[in-house]
Design a protein around this motif. Structure first.
Motif, mmCIF file in Angstrom:
data_model
loop_
_atom_site.group_PDB
_atom_site.id
_atom_site.type_symbol
_atom_site.label_atom_id
_atom_site.label_comp_id
_atom_site.label_asym_id
_atom_site.label_seq_id
_atom_site.Cartn_x
_atom_site.Cartn_y
_atom_site.Cartn_z
ATOM 1 N N UNK A 149 0.819 -1.208 0.000
ATOM 2 C CA UNK A 149 0.000 0.000 0.000
ATOM 3 C C UNK A 149 0.853 1.260 0.000
ATOM 4 N N UNK A 150 1.962 1.216 0.733
ATOM 5 C CA UNK A 150 2.809 2.399 0.857
ATOM 6 C C UNK A 150 4.228 1.963 1.190
ATOM 7 N N UNK A 151 5.211 2.803 0.953
ATOM 8 C CA UNK A 151 6.586 2.487 1.378
ATOM 9 C C UNK A 151 6.633 2.315 2.889
ATOM 10 N N UNK A 152 7.501 1.410 3.331
ATOM 11 C CA UNK A 152 7.602 1.133 4.755
ATOM 12 C C UNK A 152 8.934 1.603 5.306
ATOM 13 N N UNK A 153 8.894 2.069 6.555
ATOM 14 C CA UNK A 153 10.087 2.583 7.191
ATOM 15 C C UNK A 153 10.834 1.523 7.971
ATOM 16 N N UNK A 154 11.774 1.967 8.785
ATOM 17 C CA UNK A 154 12.605 1.094 9.598
ATOM 18 C C UNK A 154 12.201 1.208 11.059
ATOM 19 N N UNK A 155 12.237 0.121 11.764
ATOM 20 C CA UNK A 155 11.909 0.112 13.186
ATOM 21 C C UNK A 155 13.192 -0.090 13.981
ATOM 22 N N UNK A 156 13.593 0.925 14.704
ATOM 23 C CA UNK A 156 14.857 0.895 15.431
ATOM 24 C C UNK A 156 14.657 0.927 16.942
ATOM 25 N N UNK A 157 13.493 0.427 17.413
ATOM 26 C CA UNK A 157 13.249 0.365 18.847
ATOM 27 C C UNK A 157 12.163 -0.664 19.120
ATOM 28 N N UNK A 158 11.906 -0.890 20.412
ATOM 29 C CA UNK A 158 10.825 -1.789 20.824
ATOM 30 C C UNK A 158 9.594 -1.005 21.261
ATOM 31 N N UNK A 159 9.605 0.301 21.067
ATOM 32 C CA UNK A 159 8.603 1.186 21.653
ATOM 33 C C UNK A 159 7.179 0.799 21.289
ATOM 34 N N UNK A 160 6.925 0.463 20.022
ATOM 35 C CA UNK A 160 5.559 0.180 19.577
ATOM 36 C C UNK A 160 5.296 -1.310 19.362
ATOM 37 N N UNK A 161 6.227 -2.153 19.785
ATOM 38 C CA UNK A 161 6.047 -3.590 19.653
ATOM 39 C C UNK A 161 4.949 -4.103 20.587
ATOM 40 N N UNK A 162 4.463 -5.305 20.301
ATOM 41 C CA UNK A 162 3.574 -6.005 21.222
ATOM 42 C C UNK A 162 4.424 -6.666 22.310
ATOM 43 N N UNK A 163 4.110 -6.393 23.563
ATOM 44 C CA UNK A 163 4.881 -6.899 24.697
ATOM 45 C C UNK A 163 4.323 -8.240 25.158
ATOM 46 N N UNK A 164 5.188 -9.250 25.266
ATOM 47 C CA UNK A 164 4.710 -10.521 25.807
ATOM 48 C C UNK A 164 5.431 -10.945 27.086
ATOM 49 N N UNK A 165 6.478 -10.235 27.484
ATOM 50 C CA UNK A 165 7.110 -10.516 28.774
ATOM 51 C C UNK A 165 7.835 -9.273 29.261
ATOM 52 N N UNK A 166 7.638 -8.936 30.530
ATOM 53 C CA UNK A 166 8.325 -7.810 31.169
ATOM 54 C C UNK A 166 8.645 -8.257 32.589
#
Length: 373
Positions: free
Chosen positions: A186-203
């Motif tokens: 649909x559109x160009x995609x960028x790069x993900x350089x952090x965990x900020x917006x990831x889905x968290x499964x363990x903390x």
């Protein structure tokens, strides 16, 4: 405690095998208990030191969503806050309140039709253990059967890691700039350089090792949901961390966007959708029995929801690990209303999408469906 077969070659000196079950104390054949709506039943209350070796549960209820409307909790050594907290079905490898067969080495949903729930994770305790079932349904468990097979020990080391399990859920959001895309469709995609917006499964805070994950994804669109990389930050390290994956299917030990049932003792796909593309519900699982993830102080584990976190998905997970106590207290458990399934996307919905696309393309009666402006 590494390995399900820990202690299998040892003699049983000082170890006593015990069982707590729902057998009929009158000697009759009603070998079950009843759990009323709103009731929390204590199905095991063990004293002293020992190791839970096996849990088996089956039940009958008029509520078809009881697997999500009930909660299993486990408490070790008199703790106030549970070390295990998850919907009953999700803990035993059945998502969305459904019943279906599930096969793995530590956890299984066995015949008849996945209604026999089994767990073989060893669960040590030093000063007692308690297992409860909370019924948040408006219907009763009209019959609830169970075995808790365990060992009594003279003592368990204070630093022996305790078993933990945590359920999490999030409806993820499409990327605010890129929209909902994958593979640049649909559109160009960028790069993900952090965990900020990831889905968290363990903390996790403490010392221990991670041993497994159930991953239940409900995908409202037909695009492949699994370009997300798994990312592990051990002992407070920064991105990209010690363990960094290459895609969701790779993390679950498969390849090339699978959509087929496959159940290995350590990993697999226990449920897949039968719709358009990858639309619908998929259950992936992975157990780290030969390759646990060790941590000394903390573990932050997450996964992208599509590359660069661009897909709207309904994600639920159950993470399993061992750690020394005390553990980080879990967030407040979501109410049963927040555990309900998202509405199913149907053929009618897809047709409405097509209708809006046709209008956006000028409404020609000859439009086929693959035209691009």
């Amino acid at each position: 405690m590494r390995g399900l077969l820990s202690g299998i070659s040892k003699q049983g000196s000082g170890i006593r095998t015990r069982r707590i079950s729902s057998y009929d104390r009158t000697g009759g054949n009603r070998d079950c208990i009843r759990i009323e709506p709103g009731e929390t039943a204590v199905i095991a209350d063990m004293k002293g030191s020992g190791i839970v070796r096996h849990i088996w549960i089956t039940f009958r209820s008029e509520d078809p969503f009881m697997r999500r409307n009930s909660i299993i909790r486990m408490y070790w050594d008199g703790e106030r806050h549970p070390s295990v907290e998850a919907p009953l079905g999700d803990f035993f490898g059945q998502g969305w309140g459904e019943e279906y067969s599930f096969l793995s080495l530590p956890i299984a949903a066995a015949p008849k039709q996945g209604r026999a729930l089994n767990c073989y994770f060893p669960m040590p305790f030093q000063e007692g253990a308690r297992i409860t079932i909370e019924n948040e349904s408006e219907a009763a468990f009209s019959s609830f059967y169970y075995y808790i097979d365990y060992e009594e020990h003279d003592s368990i080391p204070d630093d022996e890691a305790r078993f933990h399990a945590w359920w999490n859920r999030e409806q993820t959001e499409a990327h605010p700039a890129e929209g909902e895309t994958e593979w640049g469709v649909v559109a160009p995609q960028g790069n993900n350089l952090s965990v900020l917006n990831n889905y968290l499964f363990a903390d996790i805070a403490g010392k221990g090792h991670f041993v497994g994950l159930q991953y239940f994804v409900d995908n409202p669109g037909p695009m492949w949901y699994g370009e997300g990389d798994d990312m592990w930050l051990i002992d407070g390290e920064s991105w990209p961390g010690s363990l960094h994956g290459t895609g969701t299917e790779d993390f679950f030990n498969s390849s090339w966007c699978p959509n087929e049932l496959y159940q290995h003792p350590y990993f697999g796909y226990a449920r897949i959708p039968d719709k358009l593309g990858w639309m619908g519900r998929t259950h992936c699982y992975r157990f780290f029995l030969e390759d646990p993830v060790y941590f000394e102080k903390s573990l932050h584990a997450s996964i992208e929801h599509g590359h660069d976190n661009n897909l709207a998905l309904d994600l639920c997970t159950v993470a399993y690990w061992y750690q020394t106590e005390p553990h980080r207290i879990f967030p407040p458990f979501p109410s049963k209303f927040l555990r309900e399934n998202r509405p199913e996307i149907t053929v009618r919905d897809v047709h409405r999408w097509r209708h809006e696309w046709r209008r956006s393309m000028g409404g020609s009666p000859l439009l086929w469906g693959n035209e691009i402006k």
